[in-house]
Design an enzyme around this catalytic site. Structure first.
Site, PDB file in Angstrom:
ATOM      1  N   ASP A 177       0.873  -1.177   0.000  1.00 32.96           N
ATOM      2  CA  ASP A 177       0.000   0.000   0.000  1.00 32.96           C
ATOM      3  C   ASP A 177       0.908   1.223   0.000  1.00 32.96           C
ATOM      4  O   ASP A 177       1.652   1.450   0.964  1.00 32.96           O
ATOM      5  CB  ASP A 177      -0.869  -0.046   1.268  1.00 32.96           C
ATOM      6  CG  ASP A 177      -1.730   1.185   1.429  1.00 32.96           C
ATOM      7  OD1 ASP A 177      -1.567   2.172   0.680  1.00 32.96           O
ATOM      8  OD2 ASP A 177      -2.577   1.162   2.340  1.00 32.96           O
ATOM      9  N   ILE A 178       0.854   1.999  -1.066  1.00 32.39           N
ATOM     10  CA  ILE A 178       1.808   3.098  -1.242  1.00 32.39           C
ATOM     11  C   ILE A 178       1.676   4.163  -0.159  1.00 32.39           C
ATOM     12  O   ILE A 178       2.640   4.879   0.129  1.00 32.39           O
ATOM     13  CB  ILE A 178       1.682   3.687  -2.669  1.00 32.39           C
ATOM     14  CG1 ILE A 178       2.982   4.387  -3.081  1.00 32.39           C
ATOM     15  CG2 ILE A 178       0.472   4.619  -2.788  1.00 32.39           C
ATOM     16  CD1 ILE A 178       3.081   4.685  -4.557  1.00 32.39           C
ATOM     17  N   VAL A 214      -6.045   4.746  -5.976  1.00 33.62           N
ATOM     18  CA  VAL A 214      -4.882   5.144  -5.193  1.00 33.62           C
ATOM     19  C   VAL A 214      -4.960   6.632  -4.821  1.00 33.62           C
ATOM     20  O   VAL A 214      -4.506   7.040  -3.744  1.00 33.62           O
ATOM     21  CB  VAL A 214      -3.574   4.764  -5.949  1.00 33.62           C
ATOM     22  CG1 VAL A 214      -3.349   5.615  -7.173  1.00 33.62           C
ATOM     23  CG2 VAL A 214      -2.396   4.796  -5.013  1.00 33.62           C
ATOM     24  N   ASP A 215      -5.557   7.428  -5.686  1.00 34.95           N
ATOM     25  CA  ASP A 215      -5.733   8.867  -5.436  1.00 34.95           C
ATOM     26  C   ASP A 215      -6.551   9.081  -4.150  1.00 34.95           C
ATOM     27  O   ASP A 215      -6.149   9.851  -3.260  1.00 34.95           O
ATOM     28  CB  ASP A 215      -6.461   9.463  -6.656  1.00 34.95           C
ATOM     29  CG  ASP A 215      -6.403  10.973  -6.728  1.00 34.95           C
ATOM     30  OD1 ASP A 215      -5.758  11.591  -5.861  1.00 34.95           O
ATOM     31  OD2 ASP A 215      -7.012  11.525  -7.662  1.00 34.95           O
ATOM     32  N   SER A 240      -2.346   4.308 -14.399  1.00 35.01           N
ATOM     33  CA  SER A 240      -3.298   4.088 -15.514  1.00 35.01           C
ATOM     34  C   SER A 240      -3.882   2.685 -15.638  1.00 35.01           C
ATOM     35  O   SER A 240      -4.740   2.474 -16.485  1.00 35.01           O
ATOM     36  CB  SER A 240      -2.690   4.474 -16.881  1.00 35.01           C
ATOM     37  OG  SER A 240      -2.616   5.871 -17.028  1.00 35.01           O
ATOM     38  N   THR A 241      -3.433   1.730 -14.820  1.00 36.27           N
ATOM     39  CA  THR A 241      -3.926   0.359 -15.021  1.00 36.27           C
ATOM     40  C   THR A 241      -5.142   0.012 -14.155  1.00 36.27           C
ATOM     41  O   THR A 241      -5.593  -1.127 -14.153  1.00 36.27           O
ATOM     42  CB  THR A 241      -2.823  -0.695 -14.780  1.00 36.27           C
ATOM     43  OG1 THR A 241      -2.443  -0.684 -13.399  1.00 36.27           O
ATOM     44  CG2 THR A 241      -1.616  -0.428 -15.647  1.00 36.27           C
ATOM     45  N   VAL A 296      -8.785   2.298 -13.046  1.00 36.83           N
ATOM     46  CA  VAL A 296      -9.991   2.766 -13.754  1.00 36.83           C
ATOM     47  C   VAL A 296      -9.665   3.357 -15.138  1.00 36.83           C
ATOM     48  O   VAL A 296     -10.560   3.483 -15.967  1.00 36.83           O
ATOM     49  CB  VAL A 296     -10.839   3.774 -12.942  1.00 36.83           C
ATOM     50  CG1 VAL A 296     -11.367   3.129 -11.679  1.00 36.83           C
ATOM     51  CG2 VAL A 296     -10.070   5.031 -12.625  1.00 36.83           C
ATOM     52  N   TYR A 297      -8.405   3.690 -15.406  1.00 35.21           N
ATOM     53  CA  TYR A 297      -8.038   4.201 -16.742  1.00 35.21           C
ATOM     54  C   TYR A 297      -7.783   3.070 -17.753  1.00 35.21           C
ATOM     55  O   TYR A 297      -7.561   3.323 -18.935  1.00 35.21           O
ATOM     56  CB  TYR A 297      -6.837   5.146 -16.657  1.00 35.21           C
ATOM     57  CG  TYR A 297      -7.179   6.538 -16.159  1.00 35.21           C
ATOM     58  CD1 TYR A 297      -8.479   6.877 -15.789  1.00 35.21           C
ATOM     59  CD2 TYR A 297      -6.204   7.541 -16.062  1.00 35.21           C
ATOM     60  CE1 TYR A 297      -8.793   8.157 -15.326  1.00 35.21           C
ATOM     61  CE2 TYR A 297      -6.514   8.819 -15.613  1.00 35.21           C
ATOM     62  CZ  TYR A 297      -7.805   9.115 -15.240  1.00 35.21           C
ATOM     63  OH  TYR A 297      -8.112  10.384 -14.800  1.00 35.21           O
TER      64      TYR A 297
HETATM   65  P1  ADP Z   1      -5.698   5.086 -12.747  1.00 39.26           P
HETATM   66  O1  ADP Z   1      -6.869   6.038 -12.791  1.00 39.26           O
HETATM   67  O2  ADP Z   1      -4.399   5.764 -13.125  1.00 39.26           O
HETATM   68  O3  ADP Z   1      -5.950   3.830 -13.515  1.00 39.26           O
HETATM   69  P2  ADP Z   1      -6.233   3.739 -10.159  1.00 39.26           P
HETATM   70  O4  ADP Z   1      -6.065   4.320  -8.803  1.00 39.26           O
HETATM   71  O5  ADP Z   1      -7.603   3.367 -10.602  1.00 39.26           O
HETATM   72  O6  ADP Z   1      -5.514   4.770 -11.176  1.00 39.26           O
HETATM   73  O7  ADP Z   1      -5.327   2.437 -10.277  1.00 39.26           O
HETATM   74  C1  ADP Z   1      -3.931   2.456 -10.415  1.00 39.26           C
HETATM   75  C2  ADP Z   1      -3.332   1.284  -9.647  1.00 39.26           C
HETATM   76  O8  ADP Z   1      -3.221   1.640  -8.263  1.00 39.26           O
HETATM   77  C3  ADP Z   1      -4.156  -0.010  -9.678  1.00 39.26           C
HETATM   78  O9  ADP Z   1      -3.268  -1.107  -9.857  1.00 39.26           O
HETATM   79  C4  ADP Z   1      -4.759  -0.050  -8.267  1.00 39.26           C
HETATM   80  O10 ADP Z   1      -5.008  -1.385  -7.845  1.00 39.26           O
HETATM   81  C5  ADP Z   1      -3.630   0.553  -7.472  1.00 39.26           C
HETATM   82  N1  ADP Z   1      -3.918   1.017  -6.102  1.00 39.26           N
HETATM   83  C6  ADP Z   1      -5.085   1.327  -5.511  1.00 39.26           C
HETATM   84  N2  ADP Z   1      -4.889   1.699  -4.236  1.00 39.26           N
HETATM   85  C7  ADP Z   1      -3.545   1.614  -3.999  1.00 39.26           C
HETATM   86  C8  ADP Z   1      -2.681   1.830  -2.870  1.00 39.26           C
HETATM   87  N3  ADP Z   1      -3.168   2.235  -1.696  1.00 39.26           N
HETATM   88  N4  ADP Z   1      -1.347   1.615  -3.022  1.00 39.26           N
HETATM   89  C9  ADP Z   1      -0.826   1.229  -4.204  1.00 39.26           C
HETATM   90  N5  ADP Z   1      -1.578   1.006  -5.301  1.00 39.26           N
HETATM   91  C10 ADP Z   1      -2.916   1.191  -5.202  1.00 39.26           C
END
Ligand code: ADP
Length: 171
Positions: free
Chosen positions: A9-10, A32-33, A116-117, A119-120
């Site tokens: 988890d980042i 992640v945002d 981007s992998t 929801v994008y």
């Molecule tokens: P995007 O809109 O760029 O596709 P997302 O947040 O939908 O961004 O997904 C990008 C990646 O981040 C996905 O692999 C998702 O599973 C991952 N992700 C979601 N939450 C976290 C987190 N807390 N730490 C690291 N990666 C995460």
């Protein structure tokens, strides 16, 4: 090896900077945002409101507030439209411009999510080699950045990045 691939988890990474896969408003979203904004606290959104958004493939930096990381680098990755709208170049730009900002702010360690992998919908097997090649080529000439971690949130993502790294090392 200055490039690491880990499951995690980042928002828990105490690196100098973590990268946020943001959207162009920089005003928060899901994935992640949302996790980064929740963990950083409301001050992050207040600073983001002053930035005026960000173009796809560009990057902007804020403080990390309640996160263990000192900085958050926000980059909107490309939305996948089938691959004919410059998605690969823009994904490369997101990684490159994030690393450039990290370098400008004297960061030694940087953690990336898989931009981007989610929801994008950028296909993982295409995104992973772009991410790793961009990071590895940047590290060759970087003065400050010397430790980059790809933080994969699930097993599928982890497997794709591990496979892409093996393929690159086999070259
Ligand atoms: P995007 O809109 O760029 O596709 P997302 O947040 O939908 O961004 O997904 C990008 C990646 O981040 C996905 O692999 C998702 O599973 C991952 N992700 C979601 N939450 C976290 C987190 N807390 N730490 C690291 N990666 C995460």
């Amino acid at each position: 090896m200055p490039l690491h691939i880990e499951k995690g988890d980042i928002t828990t990474y105490p690196t100098d900077a973590i990268v946020n896969a943001a959207n162009r408003t920089l005003l928060g979203g899901g994935g992640v945002d949302g996790a980064i904004h929740r963990a950083a606290g409301p001050e992050l959104l207040e600073e983001c409101k002053t930035l005026g958004g960000c173009e796809t493939g560009e990057a902007k930096i804020t403080k990390g507030y309640r996160l263990p990381a000192k900085y958050v680098i926000h980059t909107p990755g490309p939305i996948w439209y089938g691959g004919t709208r410059g998605e690969a170049e823009r994904l490369c730009a997101s990684y490159y411009n994030s690393l450039r900002l990290a370098e400008e702010h004297d960061c030694a360690s940087v953690a990336f999510p898989s931009i981007s992998t989610g929801v994008y919908h950028f296909p993982l097997d295409l995104a992973a080699p772009i991410a790793l090649e961009t990071i590895l080529s940047f590290l060759e000439t970087a003065k400050c950045v010397r430790d980059v971690t790809m933080v994969c949130f699930d097993d599928k993502t982890l497997a794709a990045y591990e496979k892409a790294l093996q393929a690159l090392q086999g070259k």
